[in-house]
Design a protein around this motif. Sequence first.
Motif, short mmCIF file in Angstrom:
data_model
loop_
_atom_site.label_atom_id
_atom_site.label_comp_id
_atom_site.label_asym_id
_atom_site.label_seq_id
_atom_site.Cartn_x
_atom_site.Cartn_y
_atom_site.Cartn_z
N GLU A 95 0.84 -1.21 0.00
CA GLU A 95 0.00 0.00 0.00
C GLU A 95 0.87 1.25 0.00
OE1 GLU A 95 -0.30 -2.42 2.59
OE2 GLU A 95 -1.62 -3.49 1.20
N GLU A 96 1.93 1.21 0.81
CA GLU A 96 2.84 2.36 0.86
C GLU A 96 3.49 2.58 -0.51
OE1 GLU A 96 4.22 2.30 5.56
OE2 GLU A 96 5.46 1.30 4.09
N MET A 97 3.83 1.47 -1.15
CA MET A 97 4.47 1.60 -2.48
C MET A 97 3.51 2.27 -3.46
SD MET A 97 6.71 -1.77 -3.18
CE MET A 97 6.96 -2.89 -1.85
N ASP A 98 2.25 1.89 -3.39
CA ASP A 98 1.27 2.51 -4.30
C ASP A 98 1.23 4.02 -4.06
OD1 ASP A 98 0.69 0.15 -5.47
OD2 ASP A 98 -1.12 -0.25 -4.27
N ALA A 99 1.20 4.40 -2.78
CA ALA A 99 1.13 5.83 -2.46
C ALA A 99 2.39 6.55 -2.96
CB ALA A 99 0.99 6.02 -0.95
N MET A 100 3.50 5.90 -2.84
CA MET A 100 4.77 6.52 -3.29
C MET A 100 4.80 6.65 -4.81
SD MET A 100 7.03 4.38 -0.58
CE MET A 100 8.66 4.67 -1.19
N LEU A 101 4.32 5.60 -5.48
CA LEU A 101 4.29 5.64 -6.95
C LEU A 101 3.40 6.80 -7.43
CD1 LEU A 101 4.20 1.81 -7.61
CD2 LEU A 101 5.97 3.37 -8.44
N ALA A 102 2.33 7.03 -6.68
CA ALA A 102 1.43 8.13 -7.05
C ALA A 102 2.17 9.47 -6.96
CB ALA A 102 0.20 8.12 -6.15
N VAL A 103 2.97 9.64 -5.91
CA VAL A 103 3.73 10.88 -5.76
C VAL A 103 4.75 11.03 -6.89
CG1 VAL A 103 5.41 12.09 -4.27
CG2 VAL A 103 3.42 10.95 -3.25
N ILE A 104 5.37 9.91 -7.22
CA ILE A 104 6.39 9.92 -8.28
C ILE A 104 5.75 10.15 -9.65
CG2 ILE A 104 8.02 8.41 -9.51
CD1 ILE A 104 8.54 7.03 -6.81
#
Length: 948
Positions: free
Chosen positions: A24-33
């Motif tokens: 889930e954290e990775m998804d949120a980070m990908l969204a920022v990127i």
Amino acid sequence: MAYTPSTYNPYDFANRRHIGPSPEEMDAMLAVIGAPSLDALIDETVPMGIRQMEPLNWAPMTEHEVLGHIRKVAKQNVVMTSLIGQGFYGTVTPPAIQRNILENPAWYTAYTPYQPEIAQGRLEALLNFQTMVSDMTGLPVANASLLDEATACAEAMTMAQRVSKSKMTRFFVDENCHPQNIAVMQTRAAPLGIEIVMGDPRDLDPAKVFGAIFQYPGTYGVVTDFTPQIAALHEAKAVAIMATDLMALTLLKDPGAMDADIAVGSAQRFGVPMGFGGPHAAFMSCKDEMKRAMPGRIVGVSVDAAGNRAYRLSLQTREQHIRREKATSNVCTAQALLAVMASFYAVFHGPAGLRAIGEMIHFNAVRLAEGLKSAGFKIAPAAFYDTFTVEVGAMQGVILRSAMAEGINLRKVGTDKIGISVDELTSPEIIAQVWRAFGSDAEVPGGFPGLGVPEKMLRKSSYLSHPIFGMNRAEGEMMRYMRRLADRDLALDRAMIPLGSCTMKLNAAVEMMPITWPEFNAIHPFAPEDQSEGYAFMIKDLADKLCDITGYDAMSMQPNSGAQGEYAGLLTIMAYHRANGQGGRNICLIPMSAHGTNPASAQMVGLKVVVVNTAANGDIDLEDFRAKAEAAGDKLAACMITYPSTHGVFEETVKEVCQITHDHGGQVYLDGANLNALVGLAKPGDIGSDVSHLNLHKTFCIPHGGGGPGMGPIGVKAHLERFLPGHPETGGETGPVSAAPYGSASILPISWAYCMLMGGAGLTQATKVAILNANYIAARLDAAFPVLYKGKQGRVAHECIVDPRGFEKPTGVTVDDIAKRLVDSGFHAPTMSFPVPGTLMIEPTESETKAELDRFCEAMLSIRSEIAQIENGELPQDNNPLKHAPHTVNDLVAEWDRPYSREQGCFPPGSFRVDKYWPPVGRVDNAYGDRNLICLCPPPEHYIEAAD
Ligand SMILES: Cc1ncc(COP(=O)(O)O)c(C=O)c1O
């Protein structure tokens, strides 16, 4: 409703334990990127042209399975009593040191103390080490460790050449030096044009050499007073080095008393297990006038902003990362953790304890020798400390076998002698067993057996008189001292250490456990092969996995650090050129952005360094590279590149760089320090490289130990395999680079466990997440601190350089101020000023969670706001939280007359309220420390002040 069984795997080490962010954290980070998926991000980042086709395919194991497997393999090593000696001895590691230092992440996960404000604990322990070495050797200045005794001898030889006023190119080596010391010095001497003359010190002609080294006691035990030889050397303006043994020096006349200039040796027998060869801390001490020529790190005493005593690394300008053309050696990672252990061994026992242990060893050696004499054997030499040889003629094989049947390894010397070295573990039972092996069943007498050396050889000087070695030795007191020092430091067990190029990832507990098992740490490096089959299995399996990961065909586990790997790799390349009749190749192309150890290593193998420019986008300037390769022509020996580059970018042109080098007959050395961005995605050996070192203490989880240990194995393509480092004990065409055939073998279980726990897919996922984490930080910080270099599609590799240089002129804020302000937020600063002066290189690794990355970004963004406060005049340039950073408890409670609040100063975003890390000192004054160099423990009253 039908019951749905859980699909959650609590034992998935890669995804549950090692890799920080959750899906889930990775998804949120990908969204920022702004990347649709992790794989899409990787495709935008890692050029398709270098990607590996086949995945790494071994299956992962659980922690429990890995421990079981390693146990089984460990059992194939046979733990014997070792009386082989030759630089490696049995020792008792005080359990309190094992538990509180070696097994304590507060000590082993720390980084090299470049940021002194957060490293006062380990700096004090290393200063204790220096004081101990200085005292024992009778020389005033000591460094904070070198890689092993053999490389310390080689370093001393080249240091002697630097300081010697003699114009000679010959160097005398005492034939009584340990064979591995001789061999490593020979390896080092050849490319530098140093001619080694070996012989009996009595035959030394001082006028013909720039220096000489004597082993004391000699490898077969001889104890010689070298005073006359040293005086003669000085008469001829040559330098005298003694390779010596700290334990013997508890009783014997010290090198300083013989007027030696430099002393080197190993601190292994001060509580550090043999470990099949390492890691151990080597030491070096020297006369005061030579200190600036000494290799390695030196801890010194300085003051902080408030004038309080503070420790820091001194004379940094001698090191490769500051002024590479003036570097005194390529030593970077050394053996800090082992030096800390040895220093605590000295604190633990104090002078009286050490002397008693030193005497016990000597008296047992005398007892053992006397018993053999009584049984009719001839013993040599007449004067010895702990080691002697026994003439056994044709009985050699029988006696060695009988000793083995008693569980004891003795040293085979020639065809008719046996060597015996007594150590701290030698008990009366062991003496009786040895006698039995020689056919005597006498009883071991107690009492004083007499001295084995003439009284004039005993040392007159006292040692360890500093109160730190005289403290109360109750374990409670010791434990608290170790804890106090650990608490002064910021290590990975408290916070992310985002050091670019250093890859401070998780060093999992399960990976660390096997290193203290006796099956790994109580094995002598020269024990018979059939006693180290577990090691052989592990080394082969790990080497196979590393070959699979890197695309190389063979691995040498000998180098003890990355820099040592560079040196070994370049030696391998040069041996290959010579074998092809191309020995005249002597130019090495190195990009401007290379780590300082690269040119230093190239110089050590006699190569001429030609620096290649950087293009505007941070890549190697391909046209400049091509032109310089062409200009070098048939003189081109090698290029040294780092991939992904030290600028944190996957250069698209790497294959061309390799091709150009090969077209001109050169070999490609790819510095593997950044392998954490490649594992599972691309293989150096497939990209076109011929040789790389792998920093196992970066990518493969060996902890940094506050500045070592490390392991820098080298991988090579098949055509270079023949030329990998050999060793006097195991053979090979070329000379060794380390004291032991497999370097610091006892820490290899860490990397091996990591590979097995992760499996091929887990390792690949770790690489992807390392890239994700770096891109997340880059995305969050770019607007505040411009990211200096990006790839074609705007992505960074596993690290990124942020550039605060633009703030200096308008606000006076420097990269130093930012680094120190991060301490207030509870962070170790990123890598400062490498590879670009004035910038910060951030590498979060895959192990950090989104929460920790966010905490870091918030700290950085708040620093940016503080810079804005200076920009808009709210805060003066010379009186603001950045200039006063880091803030100490003393600052908090002192009178407060600053134009910002205590709250803002001491609790910036990122810092914890309850678990706040307080640096024990304020900003350390480096220049003061170098001007007023003190490299030994300060006077006692300072400790009293500290306790107050
Ligand atoms: C790019 C690079 N090369 C080489 C080295 C040298 O490695 P070691 O410190 O293990 O000698 C380092 C160390 O940080 C590095 O970052």
